[in-house]
Structure formats: C-alpha cells, structure tokens
Design a protein around this motif. Structure first.
Motif, PDB file in Angstrom:
ATOM      1  N   SER A 103       0.818  -1.215   0.000  1.00 24.66           N
ATOM      2  CA  SER A 103       0.000   0.000   0.000  1.00 24.66           C
ATOM      3  C   SER A 103       0.849   1.261   0.000  1.00 24.66           C
ATOM      4  N   ALA A 104       1.999   1.217   0.674  1.00 28.61           N
ATOM      5  CA  ALA A 104       2.883   2.380   0.764  1.00 28.61           C
ATOM      6  C   ALA A 104       4.287   1.915   1.137  1.00 28.61           C
ATOM      7  N   ILE A 105       5.251   2.782   0.827  1.00 29.23           N
ATOM      8  CA  ILE A 105       6.657   2.490   1.105  1.00 29.23           C
ATOM      9  C   ILE A 105       7.220   3.628   1.943  1.00 29.23           C
ATOM     10  N   ILE A 106       7.948   3.273   2.988  1.00 30.94           N
ATOM     11  CA  ILE A 106       8.707   4.255   3.758  1.00 30.94           C
ATOM     12  C   ILE A 106      10.168   4.037   3.407  1.00 30.94           C
ATOM     13  N   ALA A 107      10.834   5.112   2.964  1.00 28.47           N
ATOM     14  CA  ALA A 107      12.234   5.025   2.576  1.00 28.47           C
ATOM     15  C   ALA A 107      13.044   6.087   3.309  1.00 28.47           C
ATOM     16  N   ASN A 108      14.314   5.814   3.462  1.00 28.26           N
ATOM     17  CA  ASN A 108      15.225   6.740   4.119  1.00 28.26           C
ATOM     18  C   ASN A 108      15.561   7.913   3.205  1.00 28.26           C
ATOM     19  N   ALA A 109      15.670   9.099   3.803  1.00 26.69           N
ATOM     20  CA  ALA A 109      16.039  10.290   3.046  1.00 26.69           C
ATOM     21  C   ALA A 109      17.391  10.854   3.479  1.00 26.69           C
TER      22      ALA A 109
END
Length: 171
Positions: A103-109
């Motif tokens: 549903s969604a992706i959390i990625a490092n910035a």
C-alpha cells in the motif's frame, strides 16, 4: 539454501522454500487475519522479507485481512543478495514472489556520510534511496531514518516510529 542466495546474481528469477510443504504457525496466520496494518520491516530481501511471504497461507492471510501493507525499505543494499538492485526492484520482487500488494513504502532520506559510506561501498553495499514519489504506482514517503549514533547503517527506532505514525492516516 539461505547462504546460496548470497552467491547468486540478483535479481533472482526463482525462489522457493524447502520443505515445499512448510506450514506457518497458526498464531501467525491468526495475527495477520486480525491485523489493522501489516508492516514488512527491513531485513534481507529474499531470505527474510520475501521468505515469509512464500507460504501460501500467509499470502492468503495478508490478502484476507484487507489491512494495508506498509513496506519499510532497507537503508542499504546487501552485498551478494541485493547488490546493484534499486528500491523499485526490491518492491517488484516482493510483489512477484510474495504476491503481496504493498500500500505504501517508507524510505530513508538521509544520505550516509564519510567513513560509513566508504566501508559499505568497499563491501559492495550501496544506499537504497528513492528520488521518486511513486514506485510501480505505490506512494513512497521519505523520512530521515538513519541513526546518527549507530556504528553501522541502522534505522533510528524513534524516527521510524514517527514516520510510521505519519504515514498511517494516509493509508
């Protein structure tokens, strides 16, 4: 077999469990069926994250639960197992092998700096960053997730918790 994955050339074309008739714990299936959110957490792509999704009963439980599936991307590629793969390839592998709709992706910035980055690159690892707001049609949410005090690239637990809480209302 897990160690054999590290000596293959990614991306993998086939992946399976042995024994092929392995069954999940009933408690795991029940937990997924009752879940409000499924989080695919960071770990070795093929031998941790996807390996759990190879069990048909777990795939069916995730789908039946109708809970959103949130993928927390790794900070780095893994020498051997995911060397040279970008975040889009990670997501495509989860969809293909795990038959799981993310549903969604959390990625490092937060970029790695100096000695830590050099050490990872020397071993064949690269930062797994995303510049896109969508991957394969899935929204990507970027947050500073890197633990600045850890001797290795690690997610900071408080920052990751905050990121998940921020993304939840959007699911």
């Amino acid at each position: 077999g897990e160690t054999a994955v590290g000596s293959c050339r990614p991306p993998l074309a086939r992946l399976w469990l042995e024994p092929r008739d392995a069954e999940p714990l009933p408690e795991a299936v029940l937990a997924l069926l009752r879940s409000d959110l499924v989080i695919l957490s960071p770990g070795s792509l093929y031998t941790s994250t996807i390996a759990n999704l190879l069990l048909p009963e777990l795939q069916e439980a995730v789908e039946s639960s109708r809970a959103p599936v949130l993928y927390v991307a790794n900070l780095m590629t893994e020498p051997g197992e995911t060397a040279g793969l970008d975040l889009e390839t990670h997501v495509a592998a989860i969809a293909a092998f795990g038959r799981t709709k993310i549903s969604a992706i959390i990625a490092n910035a937060t970029p790695l700096q100096g000695d830590m980055l050099a050490r990872y690159q020397e071993e064949g690892g690269e930062p797994l960053l995303s510049v896109s707001d969508r991957i394969l049609g899935i929204p990507v949410y970027r947050f500073p997730l890197l633990d600045p005090e850890a001797p290795m690239a690690r997610h900071h637990p408080d920052l990751l918790n905050q990121a998940i809480r921020e993304v939840l209302p959007r699911l």
